[in-house]
Design a protein around this motif. Structure first.
Motif, PDB file in Angstrom:
ATOM      1  N   GLU A  76      20.761  -4.150   7.438  1.00  0.00           N
ATOM      2  CA  GLU A  76      20.771  -3.191   5.304  1.00  0.00           C
ATOM      3  C   GLU A  76      20.254  -2.446   4.966  1.00  0.00           C
ATOM      4  O   GLU A  76      19.537  -1.442   5.699  1.00  0.00           O
ATOM      5  N   SER A 118      17.886  -9.698   6.158  1.00  0.00           N
ATOM      6  CA  SER A 118      18.392 -10.789   5.431  1.00  0.00           C
ATOM      7  C   SER A 118      18.873 -10.666   3.809  1.00  0.00           C
ATOM      8  O   SER A 118      19.959 -11.172   3.777  1.00  0.00           O
ATOM      9  N   ARG A 119      19.007 -10.093   3.295  1.00  0.00           N
ATOM     10  CA  ARG A 119      19.186  -9.612   2.050  1.00  0.00           C
ATOM     11  C   ARG A 119      20.625  -8.838   2.508  1.00  0.00           C
ATOM     12  O   ARG A 119      21.799  -9.969   1.515  1.00  0.00           O
ATOM     13  N   GLN A 121      22.232  -9.948   4.794  1.00  0.00           N
ATOM     14  CA  GLN A 121      23.593 -10.588   5.665  1.00  0.00           C
ATOM     15  C   GLN A 121      24.090 -11.471   4.103  1.00  0.00           C
ATOM     16  O   GLN A 121      24.842 -12.216   4.783  1.00  0.00           O
ATOM     17  N   TYR A 122      23.564 -12.353   3.707  1.00  0.00           N
ATOM     18  CA  TYR A 122      22.769 -13.024   2.462  1.00  0.00           C
ATOM     19  C   TYR A 122      24.713 -12.170   1.363  1.00  0.00           C
ATOM     20  O   TYR A 122      25.342 -13.019   1.537  1.00  0.00           O
ATOM     21  N   GLU A 140      20.067 -18.992  11.829  1.00  0.00           N
ATOM     22  CA  GLU A 140      20.460 -17.352  11.353  1.00  0.00           C
ATOM     23  C   GLU A 140      19.037 -16.433  12.103  1.00  0.00           C
ATOM     24  O   GLU A 140      18.491 -16.866  13.048  1.00  0.00           O
ATOM     25  N   PHE A 142      18.301 -12.579  11.913  1.00  0.00           N
ATOM     26  CA  PHE A 142      17.667 -11.865  11.944  1.00  0.00           C
ATOM     27  C   PHE A 142      16.162 -11.175  12.410  1.00  0.00           C
ATOM     28  O   PHE A 142      15.032 -12.127  12.588  1.00  0.00           O
TER      29      PHE A 142
END
Length: 184
Positions: A76, A118-119, A121-122, A140, A142
């Motif tokens: 990220e 997570s951000r 990956q989205y 998932e 993370f």
């Protein structure tokens, strides 16, 4: 039949925790799965003005062509995915009819601070939609890069994350088989 998985790390650092996730996955691939980790160090940014594809790009595109599925390690950077990962997908997507990506199953995992990528990956999932890739919904994975889950070389130490990756690889194997079944 062996499922050939192309693993791509969005971080170029040798001691990256995301690269550590892929090394763990490669060493713990389930029976019937072989994971190859792509080398993006010499892949230049996509540029349609290039008359010839650089050798590193040709190698990467061949790896995409040979892969039955993808495993994407998504760091990220500023709440989004890393340029190296996006660039690899951009190069592959420019091939005729998107034939290197269209319909391929994808598993995503990642390591970062805070919420463990997570951000990003989205955001990557949004890119997958446009590229007609088929990411797994669950599990998932993370990983917090600064929680003690990794050693100073980026190797994964955390048992829970290791178990999650094993589950992810099993799910990817099943997903690949399901997507390759004949329709009708």
């Amino acid at each position: 039949m062996t499922i050939k998985v192309l693993a791509i790390c969005g971080s170029l650092r040798a001691r990256s925790t995301n690269r550590g996730l892929l090394r763990f996955a490669q060493a713990n691939a389930p029976t019937g799965m072989k994971i190859h980790i792509a080398d993006l160090l010499d892949v230049p940014f996509y540029n349609a003005d290039l008359a010839e594809k650089p050798a590193a790009v040709s190698t990467l595109l061949q790896e995409f062509a040979e892969a039955d599925a993808l495993l994407l390690a998504c760091p990220e950077y500023n709440y989004s995915l890393a340029p190296a990962l996006k660039n690899a997908l951009d190069w592959a997507s420019r091939e005729p009819d998107n034939h290197l990506l269209r319909g391929k199953p994808v598993a995503i995992l990642g390591s970062a601070g805070g919420m463990g990528s997570s951000r990003s990956q989205y955001h990557l999932r949004q890119v997958c939609v446009y590229l007609d890739l088929h990411p797994l919904n669950k599990p998932e994975v993370f990983a917090n890069a600064f929680s003690g889950a990794f050693d100073h070389e980026g190797n994964l130490l955390d048992q829970k994350i290791q178990d999650n990756i094993r589950q992810l690889l099993q799910a990817l194997s099943l997903w690949q088989k399901q997507l390759s079944l004949p329709v009708g």
